[in-house]
Enzyme design. Structure first.
Site, mmCIF file in Angstrom:
data_model
loop_
_atom_site.group_PDB
_atom_site.id
_atom_site.type_symbol
_atom_site.label_atom_id
_atom_site.label_comp_id
_atom_site.label_asym_id
_atom_site.label_seq_id
_atom_site.Cartn_x
_atom_site.Cartn_y
_atom_site.Cartn_z
ATOM 1 N N LYS A 9 0.838 -1.199 0.000
ATOM 2 C CA LYS A 9 0.000 0.000 0.000
ATOM 3 C C LYS A 9 0.882 1.261 0.000
ATOM 4 O O LYS A 9 2.105 1.181 0.227
ATOM 5 C CB LYS A 9 -0.923 -0.050 1.224
ATOM 6 C CG LYS A 9 -1.932 -1.214 1.174
ATOM 7 C CD LYS A 9 -2.872 -1.199 2.381
ATOM 8 C CE LYS A 9 -3.911 -2.301 2.298
ATOM 9 N NZ LYS A 9 -4.900 -2.260 3.433
ATOM 10 N N TYR A 49 -12.127 -1.991 -4.021
ATOM 11 C CA TYR A 49 -12.671 -2.284 -2.684
ATOM 12 C C TYR A 49 -14.198 -2.226 -2.664
ATOM 13 O O TYR A 49 -14.782 -1.966 -1.605
ATOM 14 C CB TYR A 49 -12.092 -1.308 -1.657
ATOM 15 C CG TYR A 49 -10.759 -1.733 -1.078
ATOM 16 C CD1 TYR A 49 -10.615 -2.939 -0.387
ATOM 17 C CD2 TYR A 49 -9.629 -0.910 -1.180
ATOM 18 C CE1 TYR A 49 -9.394 -3.310 0.169
ATOM 19 C CE2 TYR A 49 -8.408 -1.281 -0.624
ATOM 20 C CZ TYR A 49 -8.297 -2.488 0.049
ATOM 21 O OH TYR A 49 -7.092 -2.858 0.609
ATOM 22 N N ASN A 112 -2.044 -0.043 7.021
ATOM 23 C CA ASN A 112 -1.500 -1.318 7.499
ATOM 24 C C ASN A 112 -0.635 -2.032 6.461
ATOM 25 O O ASN A 112 -0.529 -3.248 6.437
ATOM 26 C CB ASN A 112 -2.631 -2.203 8.026
ATOM 27 C CG ASN A 112 -3.670 -2.520 6.957
ATOM 28 O OD1 ASN A 112 -3.533 -2.096 5.807
ATOM 29 N ND2 ASN A 112 -4.685 -3.266 7.330
ATOM 30 N N HIS A 115 -1.939 -5.539 1.424
ATOM 31 C CA HIS A 115 -3.210 -6.214 1.140
ATOM 32 C C HIS A 115 -2.905 -7.626 0.675
ATOM 33 O O HIS A 115 -1.917 -7.855 -0.015
ATOM 34 C CB HIS A 115 -3.975 -5.481 0.028
ATOM 35 C CG HIS A 115 -5.140 -6.277 -0.495
ATOM 36 N ND1 HIS A 115 -6.372 -6.245 0.104
ATOM 37 C CD2 HIS A 115 -5.227 -7.175 -1.520
ATOM 38 C CE1 HIS A 115 -7.193 -7.078 -0.541
ATOM 39 N NE2 HIS A 115 -6.519 -7.647 -1.536
ATOM 40 N N GLU A 126 -9.670 -9.835 -7.870
ATOM 41 C CA GLU A 126 -8.622 -8.844 -7.616
ATOM 42 C C GLU A 126 -7.475 -8.947 -8.624
ATOM 43 O O GLU A 126 -6.933 -7.929 -9.064
ATOM 44 C CB GLU A 126 -8.101 -9.013 -6.188
ATOM 45 C CG GLU A 126 -9.160 -8.612 -5.154
ATOM 46 C CD GLU A 126 -8.742 -8.888 -3.721
ATOM 47 O OE1 GLU A 126 -9.555 -8.620 -2.820
ATOM 48 O OE2 GLU A 126 -7.612 -9.376 -3.493
HETATM 49 N N1 UDP Z 1 -9.796 -0.935 7.318
HETATM 50 C C1 UDP Z 1 -9.983 0.227 8.051
HETATM 51 N N2 UDP Z 1 -10.742 0.184 9.200
HETATM 52 C C2 UDP Z 1 -11.333 -0.970 9.634
HETATM 53 C C3 UDP Z 1 -11.151 -2.151 8.886
HETATM 54 C C4 UDP Z 1 -10.376 -2.099 7.722
HETATM 55 O O1 UDP Z 1 -9.473 1.290 7.692
HETATM 56 O O2 UDP Z 1 -12.016 -0.957 10.678
HETATM 57 C C5 UDP Z 1 -8.991 -0.890 6.083
HETATM 58 C C6 UDP Z 1 -7.620 -1.555 6.218
HETATM 59 O O3 UDP Z 1 -6.685 -0.842 5.404
HETATM 60 C C7 UDP Z 1 -7.887 -2.939 5.675
HETATM 61 C C8 UDP Z 1 -8.851 -2.632 4.532
HETATM 62 O O4 UDP Z 1 -9.682 -1.594 5.053
HETATM 63 O O5 UDP Z 1 -6.706 -3.576 5.253
HETATM 64 C C9 UDP Z 1 -9.734 -3.778 4.091
HETATM 65 O O6 UDP Z 1 -10.400 -4.301 5.227
HETATM 66 P P1 UDP Z 1 -10.488 -5.884 5.455
HETATM 67 O O7 UDP Z 1 -11.464 -6.120 6.558
HETATM 68 O O8 UDP Z 1 -10.729 -6.574 4.162
HETATM 69 O O9 UDP Z 1 -9.016 -6.237 6.034
HETATM 70 P P2 UDP Z 1 -7.800 -7.070 5.382
HETATM 71 O O10 UDP Z 1 -8.409 -8.157 4.540
HETATM 72 O O11 UDP Z 1 -6.973 -6.096 4.575
HETATM 73 O O12 UDP Z 1 -7.029 -7.604 6.560
HETATM 74 MG MG MG Z 2 -9.789 -7.999 3.005
#
Ligand code: UDP
Ligand code: MG
Length: 137
Positions: A9, A49, A112, A115, A126
């Site tokens: 990211k 997304y 974080n 991805h 994706e």
């Molecule tokens: N995210 C966020 N707040 C939240 C949950 C997710 O900003 O409460 C963001 C974070 O960057 C995350 C992305 O949205 O990686 C996609 O969320 P997902 O639940 O799919 O998490 P991931 O699969 O990336 O662990």
């Molecule tokens: Mg995810």
């Protein structure tokens, strides 16, 4: 053999840890099958997304994902989807296991670093979202 979509990211690119992240995937038996850097628009990030469009974090997340370049990769290997998610760590770096990418480098739950696809269905969507078949080797 399985394929997954991996993203460094914008925060990971800014922190200059692209190589560190790729090294961790390769060291765990994953092969880079496709690789490129793009700076996407907000609309492109919102399309990627789309599954999260009703979530409260959707606008902030997609602004973040379009604030600077990202590195896109297709990673291939046995159990690639789960393997990548283990190496990444939990979404919230405070919950992520020690030694995972997010535990080691992420600032917060949004920024974080990485991805990784969460299922074969999302991996198919994706990978096709960013790569054409002639870019995958
Ligand atoms: N995210 C966020 N707040 C939240 C949950 C997710 O900003 O409460 C963001 C974070 O960057 C995350 C992305 O949205 O990686 C996609 O969320 P997902 O639940 O799919 O998490 P991931 O699969 O990336 O662990
Ligand atoms: Mg995810």
């Amino acid at each position: 053999m399985q394929r997954t979509l991996s993203i460094v990211k914008p925060d990971g690119v800014k922190k200059n840890i692209i190589g560190e992240i790729i090294k961790r995937y390769e060291a765990n038996g994953l092969r880079v099958a496709a690789l490129k850097m793009i700076h996407q628009t907000g609309d492109e990030a919102r399309g990627f997304y789309i599954v999260h469009k009703e979530r409260p974090f959707y606008d902030s997340l997609t602004d973040f994902m379009s604030e600077g370049p990202v590195v896109l990769m297709v990673l291939e290997g046995d159990d690639a989807i789960d393997k990548v998610r283990k190496i990444m760590g939990a979404t919230n770096p405070e919950d992520a296991d020690k030694g995972t990418i997010r535990s080691d480098f992420a600032d917060n739950i949004e920024r974080n670093i990485v991805h990784g696809s969460d299922s074969p269905e999302s991996a198919s969507y994706e990978i096709a979202y960013y790569f054409s078949h002639i870019e995958i080797h």
